[in-house]
Write a protein that holds these residues in place. Structure first.
Motif, PDB file in Angstrom:
ATOM      1  N   GLU A   1      12.351 -10.188   2.111  1.00  0.00           N
ATOM      2  CA  GLU A   1      13.075  -9.129   2.805  1.00  0.00           C
ATOM      3  C   GLU A   1      13.404  -9.608   4.213  1.00  0.00           C
ATOM      4  O   GLU A   1      12.519 -10.049   4.941  1.00  0.00           O
ATOM      5  CB  GLU A   1      12.226  -7.857   2.900  1.00  0.00           C
ATOM      6  CG  GLU A   1      11.905  -7.237   1.561  1.00  0.00           C
ATOM      7  CD  GLU A   1      11.012  -6.016   1.691  1.00  0.00           C
ATOM      8  OE1 GLU A   1      10.493  -5.745   2.799  1.00  0.00           O
ATOM      9  OE2 GLU A   1      10.834  -5.323   0.680  1.00  0.00           O
TER      10      GLU A   1
ATOM     11  N   VAL B   1      14.257  -8.382   7.703  1.00  0.00           N
ATOM     12  CA  VAL B   1      14.084  -7.106   8.407  1.00  0.00           C
ATOM     13  C   VAL B   1      14.273  -7.316   9.910  1.00  0.00           C
ATOM     14  O   VAL B   1      14.359  -8.439  10.397  1.00  0.00           O
ATOM     15  CB  VAL B   1      12.677  -6.503   8.131  1.00  0.00           C
ATOM     16  CG1 VAL B   1      12.479  -6.252   6.640  1.00  0.00           C
ATOM     17  CG2 VAL B   1      11.577  -7.402   8.664  1.00  0.00           C
TER      18      VAL B   1
ATOM     19  N   ARG C   1       8.267 -10.780   4.445  1.00  0.00           N
ATOM     20  CA  ARG C   1       9.175 -10.074   5.359  1.00  0.00           C
ATOM     21  C   ARG C   1       9.462 -11.008   6.526  1.00  0.00           C
ATOM     22  O   ARG C   1       8.542 -11.444   7.207  1.00  0.00           O
ATOM     23  CB  ARG C   1       8.534  -8.800   5.850  1.00  0.00           C
ATOM     24  CG  ARG C   1       8.220  -7.844   4.724  1.00  0.00           C
ATOM     25  CD  ARG C   1       7.234  -6.821   5.184  1.00  0.00           C
ATOM     26  NE  ARG C   1       7.887  -5.537   5.257  1.00  0.00           N
ATOM     27  CZ  ARG C   1       7.432  -4.507   5.932  1.00  0.00           C
ATOM     28  NH1 ARG C   1       6.327  -4.610   6.633  1.00  0.00           N
ATOM     29  NH2 ARG C   1       8.065  -3.365   5.920  1.00  0.00           N
TER      30      ARG C   1
ATOM     31  N   LYS D   1       9.261 -11.579  -3.505  1.00  0.00           N
ATOM     32  CA  LYS D   1      10.413 -10.929  -2.890  1.00  0.00           C
ATOM     33  C   LYS D   1      10.532 -11.418  -1.458  1.00  0.00           C
ATOM     34  O   LYS D   1       9.521 -11.656  -0.788  1.00  0.00           O
ATOM     35  CB  LYS D   1      10.226  -9.413  -2.836  1.00  0.00           C
ATOM     36  CG  LYS D   1      10.540  -8.668  -4.078  1.00  0.00           C
ATOM     37  CD  LYS D   1      10.455  -7.187  -3.774  1.00  0.00           C
ATOM     38  CE  LYS D   1      10.683  -6.342  -4.979  1.00  0.00           C
ATOM     39  NZ  LYS D   1      10.488  -4.913  -4.667  1.00  0.00           N
TER      40      LYS D   1
ATOM     41  N   ILE E   1       5.469  -9.970  -1.027  1.00  0.00           N
ATOM     42  CA  ILE E   1       6.720  -9.746  -0.316  1.00  0.00           C
ATOM     43  C   ILE E   1       6.639 -10.512   1.001  1.00  0.00           C
ATOM     44  O   ILE E   1       5.706 -10.322   1.776  1.00  0.00           O
ATOM     45  CB  ILE E   1       6.942  -8.242  -0.030  1.00  0.00           C
ATOM     46  CG1 ILE E   1       6.920  -7.439  -1.325  1.00  0.00           C
ATOM     47  CG2 ILE E   1       8.257  -8.040   0.732  1.00  0.00           C
ATOM     48  CD1 ILE E   1       6.817  -5.945  -1.121  1.00  0.00           C
TER      49      ILE E   1
END
Length: 101
Positions: free
Chosen positions: A76, A78, A34, A74, A32
């Motif tokens: 993200e 944020v 971020r 992924k 992931i």
């Protein structure tokens, strides 16, 4: 190299921060990315741009994904406060490894 790839891909944003979170479930690894510092996101094209750049940068990624050895990466978007930092020093953790949890 991942940091440079993100900064190049999202060069219109200054002050970006990011961290990589490694997870493990269903007998596969997941990465992931971020990313913080973009502000409110109304354009989901940002996520797609990062994924496309990641696929180009990491040449073995597509092969591992096609053989179902890893989960898809992924991305993200944020807020800065959602990035994990070291409790003692306050420094941003670039890599968070949750594979053994």
């Amino acid at each position: 190299d991942t940091r440079d790839m993100i900064k190049k891909t999202l060069s219109e944003f200054s002050g970006l921060q990011f961290q990589m979170v490694l997870e493990h479930y269903q007998n596969k690894y997941e990465l992931i990315l971020r990313i913080a510092g973009i502000g409110p996101v109304t354009d989901l094209n940002i996520v797609e741009r990062v994924i496309i750049a990641f696929e180009k940068e990491k040449v073995t990624y597509g092969d591992l994904l096609s053989r179902h050895l890893i989960h898809p990466v992924k991305v993200e978007i944020v807020e800065m406060y959602q990035l994990e930092s070291n409790g003692r020093t306050g420094k941003l953790k670039r890599v968070i490894d949750r594979r053994s949890l």
